[in-house]
Design a protein around this motif. Structure first.
Motif, PDB file in Angstrom:
ATOM      1  N   GLU A   7     -41.299 -26.905   1.234  1.00  0.00           N
ATOM      2  CA  GLU A   7     -41.565 -27.624   0.031  1.00  0.00           C
ATOM      3  C   GLU A   7     -42.845 -27.986  -0.388  1.00  0.00           C
ATOM      4  N   TYR A   8     -43.813 -27.988   0.455  1.00  0.00           N
ATOM      5  CA  TYR A   8     -45.303 -28.291   0.207  1.00  0.00           C
ATOM      6  C   TYR A   8     -45.753 -26.993  -0.290  1.00  0.00           C
ATOM      7  N   PHE A   9     -45.422 -25.840   0.470  1.00  0.00           N
ATOM      8  CA  PHE A   9     -46.015 -24.553   0.211  1.00  0.00           C
ATOM      9  C   PHE A   9     -45.390 -24.537  -1.534  1.00  0.00           C
ATOM     10  N   VAL A  10     -44.401 -24.480  -1.892  1.00  0.00           N
ATOM     11  CA  VAL A  10     -43.852 -24.287  -3.038  1.00  0.00           C
ATOM     12  C   VAL A  10     -44.539 -25.378  -3.993  1.00  0.00           C
ATOM     13  N   ARG A  20     -52.770 -32.010  -6.968  1.00  0.00           N
ATOM     14  CA  ARG A  20     -51.469 -31.936  -7.887  1.00  0.00           C
ATOM     15  C   ARG A  20     -50.350 -31.910  -6.949  1.00  0.00           C
ATOM     16  N   ALA A  21     -50.213 -30.967  -6.032  1.00  0.00           N
ATOM     17  CA  ALA A  21     -49.217 -31.010  -5.131  1.00  0.00           C
ATOM     18  C   ALA A  21     -48.784 -32.133  -4.301  1.00  0.00           C
ATOM     19  N   ALA A  22     -49.872 -32.699  -3.852  1.00  0.00           N
ATOM     20  CA  ALA A  22     -49.779 -34.035  -3.070  1.00  0.00           C
ATOM     21  C   ALA A  22     -49.436 -35.054  -3.862  1.00  0.00           C
ATOM     22  N   GLN A  23     -49.728 -35.380  -5.209  1.00  0.00           N
ATOM     23  CA  GLN A  23     -49.099 -36.291  -5.828  1.00  0.00           C
ATOM     24  C   GLN A  23     -47.680 -35.938  -6.242  1.00  0.00           C
ATOM     25  N   ALA A  64     -43.642 -14.653  -0.134  1.00  0.00           N
ATOM     26  CA  ALA A  64     -43.186 -15.742   0.293  1.00  0.00           C
ATOM     27  C   ALA A  64     -42.497 -16.626  -0.196  1.00  0.00           C
ATOM     28  N   LEU A  65     -43.080 -16.982  -1.729  1.00  0.00           N
ATOM     29  CA  LEU A  65     -42.584 -18.007  -2.714  1.00  0.00           C
ATOM     30  C   LEU A  65     -41.278 -17.873  -3.078  1.00  0.00           C
ATOM     31  N   GLU A  66     -40.859 -16.607  -3.484  1.00  0.00           N
ATOM     32  CA  GLU A  66     -39.577 -16.576  -3.660  1.00  0.00           C
ATOM     33  C   GLU A  66     -38.431 -17.092  -2.699  1.00  0.00           C
TER      34      GLU A  66
END
Length: 292
Positions: A7-10, A20-23, A64-66
């Motif tokens: 989830e954090y990687f995506v 922005r991901a942390a927010q 990896a994202l896909e």
């Protein structure tokens, strides 16, 4: 590997940055960074190029994202499927509502829903209609009660609650207080008090003005309809609101604005693919509002 690492990687990949991901996931930036590094260590490859100000995916990261997105989608659908089989509905629902819009049926539907499904956390989000529609599109809100002009937003499911014309609210001694209707073009001769851009009523009014090549003299904007009416009562200008708001101030006369051609709609909007929680809420909303 853990789902939260994926989830954090995506989130970092889609937001192109750790801040922005942390927010987005509501934890510290260091926490996101640590989990992504743990995932990279387990995979034996760096997923991001951290040399610049923007977090860019490496070749391994793009591959990896896909799979990470597919894994998260599968996990969500698994939970939903099990909840449906067990007859359990749980989780969190964010319900959007136009700022200052007190719609009793909405509150009644939420109260009835909570009594039936107390395990679901409800969050009420207030904002202007344009922002709420975007929140529904992006998943920040599950459903929203918004004002729009002409028709509900494209690519969203919708239930129109009301379709109304607009009125001009004026004091009893105003020159236009005794007329049966005030043409839009004649309204342009007066100073106006309106709701802000991004509201359905303002959108309907602005689109009508643009269609007629008219430029309104808006002297004051207020986010709450009652405040708009109060400012008109104090002589700042003519208030432009919907028909249902015509009785907000007992000291004002509501005169229909004619030659608009564009209705102001109040509508519920949500994404076509619903979660079990939202699917359970919709019947309560339809019962309170009526299934138009």
């Amino acid at each position: 590997m853990e789902l939260r690492q994926l989830e954090y990687f995506v989130a970092v990949a889609e937001e192109a940055g750790f801040t922005r991901a942390a927010q987005r996931v509501h934890i510290s930036q260091s926490g996101v960074s640590a989990q992504v590094k743990a995932l990279e260590a387990e995979l034996g490859a760096e997923l991001f190029d951290r040399s610049g100000r923007v977090a860019r995916l490496t070749e391994a990261g793009r591959v990896a994202l896909e799979y990470a997105q597919a894994a998260l989608t599968a996990a969500t659908r698994l939970r939903q499927a099990i909840d449906e089989v067990k007859g359990l509905v749980r989780g969190h629902l964010t319900v959007g509502m136009v700022t200052g819009c007190e719609i009793t049926p909405l509150f009644a539907a939420l109260a009835a829903f909570h009594r039936e499904h107390p395990a679901i956390e409800l969050e009420l989000l207030e904002d202007d209609s344009r922002t709420l529609v975007n929140s529904v599109r992006t998943g920040l809100a599950d459903i929203a009660l918004v004002g729009v002009a002409c028709a509900p937003p494209e690519h969203l499911s919708a239930q129109v609650i009301a379709s109304e014309g607009l009125v001009a609210l004026v004091p009893p001694d105003h020159p236009q207080a005794s007329v049966a209707g005030l043409p839009l073009r004649e309204l342009m001769a007066y100073s106006l008090v309106t709701l802000p851009e991004g509201t359905g009523i303002r959108a309907a009014f602005d689109e009508a003005c643009v269609s007629a090549s008219l430029i309104p003299d808006v002297v004051l904007v207020a986010s709450a309809p009652a405040a708009v009416a109060d400012m008109a009562a104090r002589g700042l200008g003519i208030a432009v609101l919907s028909e249902s708001m015509g009785k907000l101030h007992p000291g004002l006369v509501a005169v229909p604005i004619t030659e608009l051609g564009i209705p102001a709609l109040l509508a519920l909007v949500w994404r076509p693919r619903t979660s079990p929680a939202l699917a359970a809420l919709l019947p309560h909303l339809r019962r309170e509002f009526g299934d138009n």
